[in-house]
Design a protein around this motif. Structure first.
Motif, short mmCIF file in Angstrom:
data_model
loop_
_atom_site.label_atom_id
_atom_site.label_comp_id
_atom_site.label_asym_id
_atom_site.label_seq_id
_atom_site.Cartn_x
_atom_site.Cartn_y
_atom_site.Cartn_z
N ILE A 14 0.48 -1.10 0.50
CA ILE A 14 0.02 -0.53 0.16
C ILE A 14 1.04 1.59 0.03
O ILE A 14 0.68 2.27 -0.77
CB ILE A 14 -0.67 0.04 1.39
N ASN A 15 1.87 1.34 0.80
CA ASN A 15 2.44 2.65 0.39
C ASN A 15 3.63 2.55 -0.23
O ASN A 15 3.57 3.96 -0.68
CB ASN A 15 3.91 2.63 2.19
N GLU A 16 4.12 1.30 -1.22
CA GLU A 16 4.62 1.44 -1.77
C GLU A 16 3.35 2.38 -3.47
O GLU A 16 4.50 2.91 -4.49
CB GLU A 16 5.35 0.39 -2.67
N SER A 17 2.59 1.43 -3.67
CA SER A 17 2.17 1.48 -5.38
C SER A 17 0.52 2.03 -4.76
O SER A 17 -0.26 3.16 -5.63
CB SER A 17 1.41 0.42 -5.42
N LYS A 18 0.10 2.38 -3.16
CA LYS A 18 -1.24 2.86 -3.49
C LYS A 18 -2.56 2.52 -4.15
O LYS A 18 -3.73 3.29 -4.49
CB LYS A 18 -0.88 4.95 -3.40
N ASN A 19 -2.30 1.12 -4.32
CA ASN A 19 -2.84 0.37 -5.20
C ASN A 19 -4.66 0.11 -4.46
O ASN A 19 -4.32 0.22 -2.78
CB ASN A 19 -2.98 -0.77 -5.66
N THR A 20 -6.01 0.23 -5.08
CA THR A 20 -6.93 0.54 -3.90
C THR A 20 -7.05 -1.50 -3.63
O THR A 20 -7.38 -1.87 -2.80
CB THR A 20 -8.00 -0.17 -4.47
N SER A 21 -6.82 -2.44 -4.23
CA SER A 21 -6.85 -3.45 -4.03
C SER A 21 -6.11 -4.24 -3.35
O SER A 21 -6.04 -4.81 -2.91
CB SER A 21 -5.50 -4.68 -5.65
N CYS A 22 -4.89 -3.50 -3.35
CA CYS A 22 -4.07 -2.92 -1.94
C CYS A 22 -4.81 -3.93 -0.68
O CYS A 22 -4.40 -4.00 0.52
CB CYS A 22 -2.32 -2.63 -2.27
N LEU A 23 -4.95 -2.12 -0.62
CA LEU A 23 -5.73 -1.63 0.15
C LEU A 23 -7.53 -2.81 1.21
O LEU A 23 -6.91 -3.54 1.66
CB LEU A 23 -6.76 -0.80 -0.20
N TYR A 24 -7.80 -3.81 -0.23
CA TYR A 24 -9.19 -4.50 0.52
C TYR A 24 -8.12 -5.81 0.34
O TYR A 24 -8.97 -6.41 1.18
CB TYR A 24 -9.40 -5.13 -1.06
N LYS A 25 -6.14 -6.36 0.13
CA LYS A 25 -6.42 -7.70 0.76
C LYS A 25 -5.39 -6.94 2.00
O LYS A 25 -6.09 -8.09 2.99
CB LYS A 25 -5.05 -7.43 -0.31
N PHE A 26 -5.01 -5.59 2.57
CA PHE A 26 -5.14 -5.02 4.28
C PHE A 26 -6.42 -5.51 4.49
O PHE A 26 -6.54 -6.65 6.11
CB PHE A 26 -4.75 -4.32 3.98
N LYS A 27 -7.69 -5.24 3.95
CA LYS A 27 -8.63 -5.41 4.50
C LYS A 27 -9.07 -7.36 4.94
O LYS A 27 -9.39 -6.86 6.57
CB LYS A 27 -9.73 -4.76 4.31
N GLU A 28 -8.80 -7.86 4.08
CA GLU A 28 -9.09 -9.29 4.19
C GLU A 28 -8.19 -9.84 5.06
O GLU A 28 -9.21 -10.88 5.92
CB GLU A 28 -8.83 -9.79 2.95
N ASN A 29 -7.03 -9.72 5.68
CA ASN A 29 -5.93 -10.01 6.15
C ASN A 29 -6.29 -9.46 7.57
O ASN A 29 -6.22 -10.12 8.51
CB ASN A 29 -4.48 -9.18 5.84
N VAL A 30 -6.17 -8.07 8.27
CA VAL A 30 -6.82 -7.63 9.48
C VAL A 30 -8.38 -8.59 9.50
O VAL A 30 -8.54 -8.54 11.05
CB VAL A 30 -7.64 -5.91 8.66
N ASP A 31 -9.28 -8.82 8.52
CA ASP A 31 -10.70 -9.81 9.26
C ASP A 31 -10.41 -10.85 9.61
O ASP A 31 -10.66 -11.51 10.42
CB ASP A 31 -11.83 -9.37 7.96
N LYS A 32 -9.00 -11.43 9.39
CA LYS A 32 -8.94 -12.66 10.09
C LYS A 32 -8.40 -12.52 11.31
O LYS A 32 -8.53 -14.13 11.53
CB LYS A 32 -8.12 -13.38 8.36
N CYS A 33 -7.62 -11.87 11.44
CA CYS A 33 -7.29 -11.74 13.15
C CYS A 33 -8.19 -11.27 14.14
O CYS A 33 -8.19 -11.52 14.73
CB CYS A 33 -6.55 -10.62 12.89
N ILE A 34 -9.66 -11.11 13.87
CA ILE A 34 -10.83 -11.05 14.61
C ILE A 34 -11.70 -12.34 14.83
O ILE A 34 -12.11 -12.93 13.89
CB ILE A 34 -11.43 -9.82 13.39
N ASN A 35 -11.56 -12.78 15.69
CA ASN A 35 -12.23 -13.74 17.01
C ASN A 35 -13.36 -13.16 17.74
O ASN A 35 -13.73 -11.65 18.06
CB ASN A 35 -10.86 -14.34 17.28
#
Length: 269
Positions: A14-35
């Motif tokens: 995200i810091n390198e490309s500012k790409n929207t798809s990277c934002l959604y990938k980050f979101k998916e990984n954050v959601d996986k951490c929620i129990n």
């Protein structure tokens, strides 16, 4: 362990490309951490949100915000609040309710000022940009006590907002000098005005039935009228000073001789 590495990778991309798809990938990984009872990789998520400050909207962190509030994780909530690019109006009201839950509200008395840590959090929140039409609808979810506490916050910050607005119109030298000081987040006078309108619109019925609300609003309106009177007086004085400076009869001539002089002080009553 794998999710942690994926979080770090998504954050870097995200810091390198500012790409929207990277934002959604980050979101998916954050959601996986929620129990159910905890948030895995909490410290890593906080580090990533700091690194992505001003790049990620709260809309992509909906599950994280909801779980942080549910777990009463004040530090994580404030990290999200402080660093998101855009704060959803629904999330803003969720944060307001969570922040004000720290205050023990007393029905028989009004607080002159909210606790400083609470005020600071509300400053950061209300400084964000909102769609105030949507905000008005979400504010209806506030209880009567929460509404009054918010009115008190706005009441206490109207004068400060006027002062900040006046300082922003000072000379360039003074502004540069002010910018050397640490900047403190707080809503400006236009934001305060919009927020007042939203709160009044959302809780109009409550205002008509509550003496406390009417007292606060009347006090704020009086303060605004007084500030406007002072502002118009200052405009008149500024115009007079400019006219005097342009008049050659009043211009000071350079001379090597010592001379007596008088200083006339204009005092606003």
């Amino acid at each position: 362990m794998q999710i942690a590495e994926e979080l770090k990778s998504a954050c870097s991309k995200i810091n390198e490309s500012k790409n929207t798809s990277c934002l959604y990938k980050f979101k998916e990984n954050v959601d996986k951490c929620i129990n159910d009872k905890k948030i895995d990789n909490r410290e890593l998520i906080i580090q990533c949100i700091h690194k992505l400050s001003g790049l990620i909207p709260s809309k992509l962190l909906s599950q994280l915000v909801a779980k942080a509030i549910e777990l009463k994780d004040k530090d994580l909530c404030f990290v999200v609040l402080e660093n998101v690019l855009l704060l959803e109006e629904a999330h803003a009201v969720d944060f307001i309710k969570f922040i004000l839950s720290e205050i023990e509200f007393k029905q028989d008395e009004l607080m002159m000022r909210l606790p400083l840590d609470i005020e600071h959090k509300l400053d950061v929140l209300f400084e964000k940009k909102f769609d105030y039409r949507m905000m008005s609808g979400e504010l209806k979810r506030l209880s009567s006590n929460e509404f009054i506490l918010c009115l008190q916050y706005l009441q206490n910050n109207v004068k400060k907002a006027f002062q900040d607005n006046f300082q922003s119109n000072q000379s360039t030298y003074e502004i540069e000098k002010m910018e050397t000081n640490q900047k403190v987040a707080s809503p400006n006078i236009l934001q305060i005005t919009n927020l007042f309108s939203c709160f009044v619109d959302a809780h109009f019925t409550h205002i008509t039935l509550s003496d406390k609300s009417q007292e606060i609003i009347a006090d704020v309106l009086q303060l605004i009228e007084n500030q406007l009177d002072i502002f118009f007086d200052l405009i008149s004085i500024d115009s007079l000073i400019k006219e005097i400076k342009q008049n050659k009869d009043f211009q000071i001539k350079n001379t090597n001789h010592n001379s007596d002089y008088f200083i006339e002080v204009l005092k606003l009553e």
